[in-house]
Design a protein around this motif. Structure first.
Motif, PDB file in Angstrom:
ATOM      1  N   PRO A  88       0.804  -1.230   0.000  1.00  0.00           N
ATOM      2  CA  PRO A  88       0.000   0.000   0.000  1.00  0.00           C
ATOM      3  C   PRO A  88       0.833   1.273   0.000  1.00  0.00           C
ATOM      4  CG  PRO A  88      -0.045  -1.049   2.171  1.00  0.00           C
ATOM      5  CD  PRO A  88       0.639  -2.010   1.244  1.00  0.00           C
ATOM      6  N   ASN A  89       2.082   1.186   0.476  1.00  0.00           N
ATOM      7  CA  ASN A  89       2.913   2.388   0.557  1.00  0.00           C
ATOM      8  C   ASN A  89       3.723   2.636  -0.711  1.00  0.00           C
ATOM      9  OD1 ASN A  89       4.354   0.014   1.170  1.00  0.00           O
ATOM     10  ND2 ASN A  89       6.004   1.184   2.130  1.00  0.00           N
ATOM     11  N   MET A  90       3.611   1.744  -1.697  1.00  0.00           N
ATOM     12  CA  MET A  90       4.342   1.905  -2.958  1.00  0.00           C
ATOM     13  C   MET A  90       3.396   2.353  -4.060  1.00  0.00           C
ATOM     14  SD  MET A  90       6.829  -1.412  -3.233  1.00  0.00           S
ATOM     15  CE  MET A  90       8.061  -1.814  -1.989  1.00  0.00           C
ATOM     16  N   THR A  91       3.936   3.025  -5.057  1.00  0.00           N
ATOM     17  CA  THR A  91       3.144   3.373  -6.233  1.00  0.00           C
ATOM     18  C   THR A  91       2.910   2.118  -7.077  1.00  0.00           C
ATOM     19  OG1 THR A  91       5.060   3.829  -7.632  1.00  0.00           O
ATOM     20  CG2 THR A  91       4.187   5.668  -6.306  1.00  0.00           C
ATOM     21  N   VAL A  92       2.046   2.258  -8.059  1.00  0.00           N
ATOM     22  CA  VAL A  92       1.788   1.159  -8.984  1.00  0.00           C
ATOM     23  C   VAL A  92       3.084   0.713  -9.664  1.00  0.00           C
ATOM     24  CG1 VAL A  92       0.711   0.598 -11.219  1.00  0.00           C
ATOM     25  CG2 VAL A  92      -0.634   1.681  -9.403  1.00  0.00           C
ATOM     26  N   GLY A  93       3.845   1.673 -10.166  1.00  0.00           N
ATOM     27  CA  GLY A  93       5.104   1.354 -10.832  1.00  0.00           C
ATOM     28  C   GLY A  93       6.069   0.632  -9.911  1.00  0.00           C
ATOM     29  N   GLN A  94       6.179   1.091  -8.668  1.00  0.00           N
ATOM     30  CA  GLN A  94       7.081   0.446  -7.708  1.00  0.00           C
ATOM     31  C   GLN A  94       6.620  -0.965  -7.370  1.00  0.00           C
ATOM     32  OE1 GLN A  94       6.784   3.466  -4.690  1.00  0.00           O
ATOM     33  NE2 GLN A  94       8.665   4.521  -5.328  1.00  0.00           N
ATOM     34  N   LEU A 121      -1.367  -3.661 -20.513  1.00  0.00           N
ATOM     35  CA  LEU A 121      -2.517  -3.759 -19.614  1.00  0.00           C
ATOM     36  C   LEU A 121      -3.325  -2.472 -19.532  1.00  0.00           C
ATOM     37  CD1 LEU A 121      -0.865  -5.736 -16.664  1.00  0.00           C
ATOM     38  CD2 LEU A 121      -2.453  -6.621 -18.368  1.00  0.00           C
ATOM     39  N   GLN A 122      -2.885  -1.449 -20.276  1.00  0.00           N
ATOM     40  CA  GLN A 122      -3.573  -0.156 -20.318  1.00  0.00           C
ATOM     41  C   GLN A 122      -3.663   0.486 -18.927  1.00  0.00           C
ATOM     42  OE1 GLN A 122      -7.331  -0.625 -22.381  1.00  0.00           O
ATOM     43  NE2 GLN A 122      -6.382  -1.693 -24.090  1.00  0.00           N
ATOM     44  N   ILE A 123      -2.544   0.425 -18.203  1.00  0.00           N
ATOM     45  CA  ILE A 123      -2.489   1.071 -16.881  1.00  0.00           C
ATOM     46  C   ILE A 123      -1.311   2.043 -16.806  1.00  0.00           C
ATOM     47  CG2 ILE A 123      -3.672  -0.752 -15.582  1.00  0.00           C
ATOM     48  CD1 ILE A 123      -0.922  -1.860 -14.795  1.00  0.00           C
ATOM     49  N   ASP A 124      -0.796   2.461 -17.972  1.00  0.00           N
ATOM     50  CA  ASP A 124       0.369   3.352 -17.962  1.00  0.00           C
ATOM     51  C   ASP A 124       0.061   4.710 -17.355  1.00  0.00           C
ATOM     52  OD1 ASP A 124      -1.283   3.379 -20.166  1.00  0.00           O
ATOM     53  OD2 ASP A 124       0.281   3.811 -21.628  1.00  0.00           O
ATOM     54  N   HIS A 125      -1.224   5.085 -17.314  1.00  0.00           N
ATOM     55  CA  HIS A 125      -1.606   6.373 -16.703  1.00  0.00           C
ATOM     56  C   HIS A 125      -1.767   6.266 -15.183  1.00  0.00           C
ATOM     57  CE1 HIS A 125      -5.286   4.116 -17.283  1.00  0.00           C
ATOM     58  NE2 HIS A 125      -5.939   4.955 -16.501  1.00  0.00           N
ATOM     59  N   LEU A 126      -1.584   5.055 -14.634  1.00  0.00           N
ATOM     60  CA  LEU A 126      -1.784   4.837 -13.199  1.00  0.00           C
ATOM     61  C   LEU A 126      -0.482   4.621 -12.441  1.00  0.00           C
ATOM     62  CD1 LEU A 126      -4.751   2.255 -13.404  1.00  0.00           C
ATOM     63  CD2 LEU A 126      -4.914   4.735 -13.088  1.00  0.00           C
ATOM     64  N   LEU A 127       0.636   4.696 -13.096  1.00  0.00           N
ATOM     65  CA  LEU A 127       1.902   4.261 -12.510  1.00  0.00           C
ATOM     66  C   LEU A 127       2.312   5.040 -11.262  1.00  0.00           C
ATOM     67  CD1 LEU A 127       4.032   3.541 -15.724  1.00  0.00           C
ATOM     68  CD2 LEU A 127       2.744   1.935 -14.292  1.00  0.00           C
ATOM     69  N   ASP A 128       1.858   6.289 -11.124  1.00  0.00           N
ATOM     70  CA  ASP A 128       2.255   7.098  -9.968  1.00  0.00           C
ATOM     71  C   ASP A 128       1.235   7.050  -8.831  1.00  0.00           C
ATOM     72  OD1 ASP A 128       4.644   7.947 -11.139  1.00  0.00           O
ATOM     73  OD2 ASP A 128       3.618   9.554 -12.237  1.00  0.00           O
ATOM     74  N   ARG A 129       0.144   6.302  -9.012  1.00  0.00           N
ATOM     75  CA  ARG A 129      -0.866   6.204  -7.960  1.00  0.00           C
ATOM     76  C   ARG A 129      -0.534   5.102  -6.961  1.00  0.00           C
ATOM     77  NH1 ARG A 129      -6.772   6.814 -10.948  1.00  0.00           N
ATOM     78  NH2 ARG A 129      -6.216   8.545 -12.329  1.00  0.00           N
ATOM     79  N   LYS A 130      -1.147   5.197  -5.776  1.00  0.00           N
ATOM     80  CA  LYS A 130      -1.013   4.156  -4.760  1.00  0.00           C
ATOM     81  C   LYS A 130      -2.190   3.178  -4.907  1.00  0.00           C
ATOM     82  CE  LYS A 130       2.563   5.916  -2.471  1.00  0.00           C
ATOM     83  NZ  LYS A 130       2.393   6.610  -1.180  1.00  0.00           N
ATOM     84  N   PRO A 131      -2.044   1.927  -4.461  1.00  0.00           N
ATOM     85  CA  PRO A 131      -3.134   0.943  -4.585  1.00  0.00           C
ATOM     86  C   PRO A 131      -4.459   1.410  -3.997  1.00  0.00           C
ATOM     87  CG  PRO A 131      -1.104  -0.162  -3.995  1.00  0.00           C
ATOM     88  CD  PRO A 131      -0.806   1.307  -3.948  1.00  0.00           C
ATOM     89  N   GLY A 132      -4.416   2.192  -2.909  1.00  0.00           N
ATOM     90  CA  GLY A 132      -5.644   2.664  -2.281  1.00  0.00           C
ATOM     91  C   GLY A 132      -6.442   3.616  -3.152  1.00  0.00           C
ATOM     92  N   GLN A 133      -5.817   4.140  -4.209  1.00  0.00           N
ATOM     93  CA  GLN A 133      -6.503   5.063  -5.125  1.00  0.00           C
ATOM     94  C   GLN A 133      -7.078   4.346  -6.342  1.00  0.00           C
ATOM     95  OE1 GLN A 133      -2.758   7.450  -5.352  1.00  0.00           O
ATOM     96  NE2 GLN A 133      -4.105   9.209  -4.970  1.00  0.00           N
TER      97      GLN A 133
END
Length: 370
Positions: A88-94, A121-133
């Motif tokens: 949860p404390n890491m971004t999607v990319g991490q 997977l069409q999630i390249d726009h989510l790489l900087d978000r956290k799982p909780g988002q």
């Protein structure tokens, strides 16, 4: 030899044996689904392939290398869990590249792998978000992406869609199917949902009480179930099972049954070998879609048998109408066209496709092979 070989594998906890001599050969690029009810041993088998559970006896080999006792990190497998298991404390990319980082992969290579999989997977726009988002479907894509960036030999999926709502589950099922067709990866997938099993797999292993009841293509499993358990577990609605007796008419075996009003009916079989069962009880198996109205009957079948019977319940279901009647004291479901004109209490002329009928031995519940 397969790409993944499961050879006479057993698992016991003390005196309790939960897997019994499982023997499955998975070819490279195959999509094998392990399906069965809770407690049948499917997740235990998946965990043994992953190295998360020990093997009591037998062998598991990946690309010809026996991996009994090999640490999970050394098996070159990737696992996608039901719970996503994201940090949860890491971004999607991490989250997606953490495993590569732990294996010492240089950052430049990690970035290339991340960009490739995120686009896929069409999630390249989510790489900087956290799982909780993220939504549940987005989290599932991230969990899949974390597995894909590693380019493993075998992907293991443990009921990955069970936490999603019905519509999203269907959407993600399609995405996983597309992914497999694109990447040609070797996948072992666990589910209790027989629709998932039928739609995703190239082969299915139907499990119950620690045994593989049948291993085959979706068509094999559906059309020629090995036993009554497989026949009734796979399919929605389930295959109808009718207690019957084989009688001969004009040298041809027929199933002797009684209708809702107690009248005797004879349904002609397409299996000539059932002549050997003359006078003996059998269990007659018929899929709901093989019982319909005359206009909806399969025009290619050479053995459509008319059956006049009283209608019990009708259930409109959009594209289909399900009709329940009684045969031999059991409720039997027919699948008809949405515009079929049929009403409760009506005596209706059903059309039964006996080319699709299957006979089982009532003593063993095994299919009587043609």
């Amino acid at each position: 030899m397969g790409f993944l070989d499961i050879r006479n594998v057993t698992k016991s906890y003390g005196s309790v044996q939960v897997l019994h001599e499982v023997d499955i050969e998975v070819q490279e690029g195959e999509f094998l689904v392990l399906v069965g009810p809770s407690g049948c041993g499917k997740s235990t088998l998946l965990n043994m392939i992953a190295g998360l559970e020990g093997i009591t006896s037998g062998e598991i080999a990946i690309k010809g290398r026996v991996v009994n006792g090999v640490h999970p990190s050394k098996r070159n497998i990737a696992m996608v869990f039901q719970s996503y298991a994201l940090y949860p404390n890491m971004t999607v990319g991490q989250n997606m590249t953490f495993g590569l980082e732990m294996h010492g992969v240089p950052k430049a290579e990690r970035d290339v792998a991340l960009a490739r999989v995120a686009k896929l997977l069409q999630i390249d726009h989510l790489l900087d978000r956290k799982p909780g988002q993220l939504s549940g479907g987005q989290r599932q894509r991230v969990a899949m992406g974390r597995a894909l960036v590693r380019n493993p030999d075998v992907f293991l999926f443990d009921e990955p869609l069970s936490n999603l709502d019905a519509k999203l589950r269907v959407d993600m099922r399609t995405e996983i199917k597309k992914l497999h067709q694109t990447l040609k990866t070797t996948i072992v997938y666990v589910t209790h949902d027989q629709i998932e099993a039928m739609t995703l797999s190239t082969r299915i292993a139907v499990m119950n009480k620690g045994y593989v009841q049948q291993l085959g293509t979706p068509k094999d499993i559906y059309d020629t179930p090995a036993n009554v358990y497989v026949a009734t577990f796979m399919g929605s609605p389930a295959m109808n099972i009718v207690p019957s007796t084989v009688v001969m008419e004009g040298g041809i075996p027929h199933a002797k049954i009684t209708d809702a009003d107690g009248a005797t009916r004879h349904l002609r079989f397409s299996q000539p070998n059932l002549a050997a069962w003359e006078g003996k009880p059998i269990l007659l198996g018929i899929r709901p879609e093989a019982i319909t109205d005359p206009e909806g009957a399969d025009r290619k079948s050479g053995n459509i048998v008319a059956l006049s019977n009283r209608v019990g319940v009708t259930e409109p279901a959009g594209s289909d109408t399900f009709v329940t009647m009684q045969l031999c004291g059991r409720d039997i479901v027919a699948r008809m066209r949405a515009d079929a004109t049929v009403a409760p209490g009506q005596v209706f002329d059903f059309a039964v496709n006996m080319e699709k009928a299957v006979a089982f031995d009532p003593a063993t519940e095994e299919r009587i092979a043609p």
